[in-house]
Design an enzyme around this catalytic site. Structure first.
Site, PDB file in Angstrom:
ATOM      1  N   ILE A 371       1.090  10.344  -2.345  1.00 30.03           N
ATOM      2  CA  ILE A 371       1.711  10.935  -1.157  1.00 30.03           C
ATOM      3  C   ILE A 371       1.989   9.875  -0.105  1.00 30.03           C
ATOM      4  O   ILE A 371       3.119   9.717   0.369  1.00 30.03           O
ATOM      5  CB  ILE A 371       0.813  12.047  -0.575  1.00 30.03           C
ATOM      6  CG1 ILE A 371       0.618  13.164  -1.606  1.00 30.03           C
ATOM      7  CG2 ILE A 371       1.403  12.600   0.702  1.00 30.03           C
ATOM      8  CD1 ILE A 371      -0.330  14.254  -1.131  1.00 30.03           C
ATOM      9  N   GLY A 374      -1.848   4.428   4.083  1.00 32.32           N
ATOM     10  CA  GLY A 374      -1.932   3.962   5.459  1.00 32.32           C
ATOM     11  C   GLY A 374      -3.092   3.008   5.634  1.00 32.32           C
ATOM     12  O   GLY A 374      -3.638   2.456   4.673  1.00 32.32           O
ATOM     13  N   THR A 375      -3.447   2.819   6.902  1.00 30.75           N
ATOM     14  CA  THR A 375      -4.541   1.911   7.216  1.00 30.75           C
ATOM     15  C   THR A 375      -5.871   2.428   6.706  1.00 30.75           C
ATOM     16  O   THR A 375      -6.748   1.654   6.329  1.00 30.75           O
ATOM     17  CB  THR A 375      -4.612   1.711   8.740  1.00 30.75           C
ATOM     18  OG1 THR A 375      -3.312   1.341   9.200  1.00 30.75           O
ATOM     19  CG2 THR A 375      -5.599   0.631   9.105  1.00 30.75           C
ATOM     20  N   GLY A 377      -6.479   4.638   4.099  1.00 23.67           N
ATOM     21  CA  GLY A 377      -6.649   4.906   2.687  1.00 23.67           C
ATOM     22  C   GLY A 377      -5.361   5.382   2.052  1.00 23.67           C
ATOM     23  O   GLY A 377      -4.334   5.554   2.702  1.00 23.67           O
ATOM     24  N   VAL A 378      -5.469   5.590   0.752  1.00 25.22           N
ATOM     25  CA  VAL A 378      -4.341   6.066  -0.035  1.00 25.22           C
ATOM     26  C   VAL A 378      -4.565   7.538  -0.335  1.00 25.22           C
ATOM     27  O   VAL A 378      -5.675   7.960  -0.674  1.00 25.22           O
ATOM     28  CB  VAL A 378      -4.215   5.257  -1.341  1.00 25.22           C
ATOM     29  CG1 VAL A 378      -2.953   5.651  -2.092  1.00 25.22           C
ATOM     30  CG2 VAL A 378      -4.221   3.773  -1.047  1.00 25.22           C
ATOM     31  N   VAL A 379      -3.484   8.336  -0.219  1.00 23.33           N
ATOM     32  CA  VAL A 379      -3.568   9.774  -0.434  1.00 23.33           C
ATOM     33  C   VAL A 379      -2.744  10.128  -1.663  1.00 23.33           C
ATOM     34  O   VAL A 379      -1.574   9.724  -1.784  1.00 23.33           O
ATOM     35  CB  VAL A 379      -3.072  10.558   0.803  1.00 23.33           C
ATOM     36  CG1 VAL A 379      -3.239  12.055   0.581  1.00 23.33           C
ATOM     37  CG2 VAL A 379      -3.826  10.109   2.052  1.00 23.33           C
ATOM     38  N   LYS A 394      -7.935  11.605  -1.011  1.00 20.65           N
ATOM     39  CA  LYS A 394      -7.797  10.463  -0.112  1.00 20.65           C
ATOM     40  C   LYS A 394      -8.813   9.403  -0.523  1.00 20.65           C
ATOM     41  O   LYS A 394     -10.018   9.606  -0.418  1.00 20.65           O
ATOM     42  CB  LYS A 394      -8.027  10.891   1.341  1.00 20.65           C
ATOM     43  CG  LYS A 394      -7.866   9.756   2.338  1.00 20.65           C
ATOM     44  CD  LYS A 394      -8.024  10.248   3.761  1.00 20.65           C
ATOM     45  CE  LYS A 394      -7.840   9.124   4.758  1.00 20.65           C
ATOM     46  NZ  LYS A 394      -7.974   9.580   6.159  1.00 20.65           N
ATOM     47  N   ASP A 489      -7.361   9.758  18.194  1.00 22.49           N
ATOM     48  CA  ASP A 489      -6.155   9.266  17.509  1.00 22.49           C
ATOM     49  C   ASP A 489      -5.206  10.426  17.217  1.00 22.49           C
ATOM     50  O   ASP A 489      -4.692  10.551  16.100  1.00 22.49           O
ATOM     51  CB  ASP A 489      -6.527   8.546  16.215  1.00 22.49           C
ATOM     52  CG  ASP A 489      -5.377   7.695  15.688  1.00 22.49           C
ATOM     53  OD1 ASP A 489      -4.447   7.415  16.479  1.00 22.49           O
ATOM     54  OD2 ASP A 489      -5.405   7.326  14.506  1.00 22.49           O
TER      55      ASP A 489
END
Length: 710
Positions: A371, A374-375, A377-379, A394, A489
């Site tokens: 999907i 990002g900073t 992790g990977v989803v 995630k 955030d």
């Protein structure tokens, strides 16, 4: 006393031969005794007294040797020898107890020895055993009863069967030390002198003496069992009966032949009328004891045989003999009843040390597609093989961590697993891969994030749609703040949407719990476009107001379909804020002059021009906003954190109750799900990430806790 306790064990044979010779001589002298009652009194000058003491002391020690479990095991003597010796023995000699050489004037228990033994001999001479005080026999003190267990009561109960016995030396382990003398049970401390007892003995009939003897046997049994448990439970093995509180080490049995009388235990199974259940004070086991004085010979022998074989059974346990199972299979009633009455403590549950033992493997999920990355992790989009549910996996990034598991992921897992709210993404579980370096969070799958949807839209959201999304966002933020959690955030890319119109807050990597009073935190939080001015100016003490500033920026972005303040640096971000909202001062923001970043000269713009960006009516295509809506947006973007609107107050704002009303979730627009490639091609403008900034500074070696103006 040590010599009296253990010394008689080895010279028994010599003493028995000497006592046999003296017994025949005393039988002749007995006829010429001057006392009318025929009962011998022990004199200090009589040459026969020393033999009496030795023989009585040997017999007392032999009785203890039979039952104390410390020394040697004995077998009962032949019956022919017993009957011959009974004829030569005085009726009153059985009551002499333990004849020690160190005392002469302390009283002894007359009922315990004299009455019970004479009643079992059945001799009429004892009934007339009242003697003159001048020639009364002096009884030895019960020193042995204080230091060691009582003599085996089977000798008293059997009468003519077991008056004396022959020691049999067996190779047994050395006796353990006896309990200290100052540890004396209360029952054994009470003694009666012969002056108090003997007049009653002289006036009683043989039947009454028999009843007294029976009651004394039962008292002896109580005293003996109590003393046995006290003195022996201290030396029980640690591996014997671990479930019971205090393990019991039983005494040695008199003879292996006594086990043949096991069948007689059934008579002693249930207590009769008047029986009392006495509890052993050291082991927690209950034993049925009788106070009825009407039970005679045969029943006594049965009860005593049960106890004797009970001791032998536990001795087999302690010695590790192989016939335990056969012996226990033949046991009846009383021992099993005693064992069953003992409440066994519940074992503590087995505690596991492996914290990830209960985690499922990631192999139980089928990966469908990637999907986003990002900073944090990977989803991945995945399917649960067991249930078929579509979930989001995630993966926690571990390669950049030098100190173990990432702190951001720990906080996120801890917070999300403890929260459950419709506006907060649900983390179902944590799964592991082939190693501890691959850890995944299993989250509910949401088709979109708000930023990607807005980039795909051709027109901005209407006011009713913005109200629907803002209500869900404010409810989630209120839930966080009510639970003392700062998200730190909030931005459109961290707000997930599905095709049912539901909005959920995600990505709690920078969130943390806060308290009162406030503690200093780092100001390198919140993506730059949504960062509050107090953070940009270098403050370290902040609260929920920083999240509410981000909510105001999100509201403006929903209305305008573009970020409100899209600076590239902290200085540029502050400049854009001041040009739109006006330059703050001490009047509208108390404490503003004390902030670290105020030393830099900014543009002086005294007017708030936010209304120009969101007019009430527009003919140029600008987003319109009613007066109530502008008031809500303006209060969310207030400089002073103390005056900034809270989430609870924002939910009560009148803008949500005016026309147009918030749209229902079911009527919210839907969009096809985007994969990773579509997301990358659609996003032309990306906001700076605070963690990327921090990692960049770490690589450059310029790790600082202050902002741009520090």
């Amino acid at each position: 006393m040590a010599a009296g306790r253990h010394g008689g064990y080895r010279d028994y044979e010599a003493r028995e031969r000497e006592l046999d010779a003296e017994a025949s001589r005393r039988s002749k002298e007995q006829q010429h005794h001057h006392h009318p009652s025929g009962r011998h009194q022990r004199g200090d000058s009589d040459p026969r007294c020393e033999a009496d003491r030795r023989r009585d002391g040997g017999r007392s020690r032999g009785g203890r040797e039979l039952s104390n479990g410390y020394g040697h095991r004995r077998s009962p003597p032949p019956r022919s020898r017993l009957s011959a010796r009974l004829g030569d023995r005085e009726p009153g000699e059985v009551l002499s107890g333990s004849a020690s050489d160190d005392s002469g004037g302390r009283p002894h228990r007359a009922r315990e020895n004299g009455v019970s033994s004479s009643s079992r001999d059945g001799e009429s001479v004892v009934a007339a055993s009242a003697s003159s005080p001048s020639k009364k026999r002096k009884f030895s003190p019960i020193i042995w009863d204080r230091d060691s267990p009582k003599p085996m009561h089977s000798d008293v109960a059997k009468g003519k069967k077991a008056v004396d016995s022959v020691p049999t030396e067996l190779p047994l382990p050395p006796p353990p030390p006896l309990p200290p003398q100052d540890h004396i049970p209360e029952r054994l401390a009470v003694e009666k002198s012969p002056m108090d007892v003997e007049p009653a003995v002289a006036s009683e009939s043989p039947e009454q003496l028999q009843e007294h003897a029976e009651s004394r046997v039962m008292e002896e049994e109580e005293e003996y069992s109590t003393m046995r448990n006290i003195s022996t439970s201290r030396w029980a093995g640690a591996n014997d009966d671990e479930e019971e509180g205090a393990p019991h080490r039983k005494k040695k049995s008199a003879s292996p032949a006594d086990s043949a009388e096991l069948g007689q235990r059934k008579k002693a199974l249930s207590p009769e009328l008047g029986e009392v259940v006495a509890s052993d004070i050291s082991g927690g086991r209950t034993m049925s004891r009788s106070s009825d004085s009407g039970r005679l010979g045969a029943d006594e022998n049965e009860d005593l045989e049960v106890d004797k074989d009970d001791y032998m059974d536990v001795d087999r346990d302690d010695d590790g003999n192989s016939d335990i199972a056969n012996h226990q299979s033949g046991m009846d009633s009383e021992y099993e009843v005693r064992r069953s009455e003992t409440p066994e403590p519940v074992k503590p549950p087995h505690r596991c040390i492996n914290m990830l033992q209960g985690c499922r493997s990631v192999d139980e999920f089928e990966r469908l597609n990637k999907i986003n990355e990002g900073t944090y992790g990977v989803v991945y989009r995945a399917r649960d093989k067991k249930t078929g549910e579509i979930v989001a996996l995630k993966k926690v990034k571990m390669e950049k961590e030098r100190e173990g598991f990432p702190l951001t992921s720990l906080r996120e897992i801890n917070i999300l697993l403890s929260f459950h709210h419709p506006s907060i993404v649900d983390v179902k579980e944590v799964v592991v891969g082939s190693s501890l370096d691959s850890i995944f969070m299993v989250m509910e799958y949401m088709e979109h994030d708000l930023k990607g949807v807005m980039e795909a839209m051709k027109q901005p959201y209407s006011q009713s749609e913005v109200k629907c999304l803002m209500l869900q966002l404010l409810e989630g933020v209120k839930y966080l703040h009510d639970n003392w959690v700062l998200h730190r955030d909030l931005k459109t890319s961290n707000l997930l949407l599905n095709n049912r119109g539901e909005l959920k807050i995600c990505d709690f990597g920078l969130s943390r719990q806060y308290g009162s009073p406030l503690k200093p935190y780092t100001q390198l939080v919140v993506t730059l476009w949504y960062r509050a001015p107090e953070l940009l100016l270098g403050t370290k003490e902040y609260s929920t107001a920083i999240d509410m500033w981000s909510v105001g920026c999100i509201m403006a972005e929903l209305l305008a379909k573009e970020p409100l303040f899209n600076g590239k640096t902290e200085f540029e971000q502050l400049d854009k804020i001041f040009r739109t909202l006006g330059t703050p001062n001490e009047k509208i923001w108390p404490g503003y002059a004390k902030l670290p970043g105020v030393k830099v000269n900014f543009v002086k713009q005294p007017y708030n021009r936010l209304r120009d960006k969101f007019p009430a009516a527009s003919f140029s295509g600008r987003p319109i906003l009613s007066e109530a809506g502008f008031d809500l947006l303006n209060n969310l973007l207030t400089y002073d954190p103390e005056k900034r609107l809270s989430a609870d107050a924002a939910l009560q704002h009148e803008w949500f109750r005016e026309v147009p009303l918030p749209k229902s979730k079911d009527f919210m627009p839907t969009f096809p799900a985007l994969n990773e490639l579509d997301r990358r091609t659609k996003r032309y403008l990306k906001s700076p990430d605070p963690l990327e900034e921090q990692r960049l500074k770490e690589l450059q070696g310029n790790i600082g806790n202050r902002g741009l103006f520090g």
